[in-house]
Design a protein around this motif. Sequence first.
Motif: not given
Length: 411
Positions: A394, A367, A405, A377, A363, A401
């Motif tokens: 997050y 990200l 997103l 982001v 994850h 996460t």
Amino acid sequence: MRKILVVGAGQSGLQLALGLQSHGYEVTLMSNRTPDEIRTGRIMSTQCMFDSALRHERDLGLNFWESQAPRIEGIGVSVAGPDRQRAVDWVGRLDGYAQAVDQRVKMAGWLETFAHRGGQLVIHGAAVSDLDYFSRMYDLVVVSAGKGELVRMFDRDASRSPYTEPQRALAAVYVHGLGPRPEHPDFDAARCNLVPGVGELIVQPVLTTSGRADALFWLGLPGGPLDVFGGVRDAGRHLELTLELMERYTPWEYARAGEVEVTDVGAALAGRYTPTVRHPSARLPGGGLVLGAGDVVVANDPLTGQGANSATKCAAVYLDAILEHGEKEFDEAWMGRTFERFWQIVGPVTKWTNTMLAPPGSHVVELIGVAERLPVVANRFVNGFDDPADFEGYFYEAEKTRAYLSEVAGS
């Protein structure tokens, strides 16, 4: 007038001593080097201080070099792919600029300021026996010297220290002549280059003794291909090794290093240490108590660039706690409460840094990849360097996460 002894003239100790001095306390500061010895010695770190930490210096009127130091307005992240090219490459903008001032410049200048303002400056490498004697003369003794036998007085807090060995081999050098990143030439940014399975290269602008420069900072997995700087004392040879590794692992950074040269003979540093959290107070052989500060009590790996930031926040918390305490005794309970106030700030730093030292979860990889196409982001991630507590919402858990997103993708 309360009498306080501060042992150690780094970011935390000096800032605390100057802050107490400004409030009328009788402060003695012990340093193992004179200002001139610091100024002409070897570099001590690659500190990059973010906006909230810089505000503490401004509040005390200690931001002497703010107009001269480069303004770091963003942080870039690059991830090396298997073909020696960048699999990921982006830059996020900071809400408030960061700055890096060579600690040889800052600590020497602050020491001179402390003495000029009437502080008692003692040039002496303190031992435990010295503190045993001095503890009877002062209302409070604060130890902020992060190495040697003084640190060993403070017991490791196993519940907050997951590592028992160094996690990175560290090697930094300051250079003149580094060219700009051609894809982002309009503002200064610190660059975090991640080489999976090998380590990281941090590149950032800094103000040093000879003006504007850049720091090239390798953080290698111990025993890996970056762990080659042991015993290298010559700055020129250090730079040669740095460039060889840049050419091999980060050719996009090497491409702008064709004209670099070391800033001075003391411009290189290598070493390693185990990330450790220690208990805040220590009992001297004669029965006196001392309070640990800065790296003495929380020494995180420099991967996330938090060392100087945590040190300045420690000094700010301790200053407030001392002022609030008035004439009461600085006992062990007070020391514990004061450290826990600091831990509310530095605990999230420690969690984030320790997480970043381990291989990333899928994850986190996702990200960092999404940040390349969604500036919102990228910007949130880099502002976490100033406020690591934000990562709780997050970053650590895959569900959070992916929920984040999904939210930004649909906005």
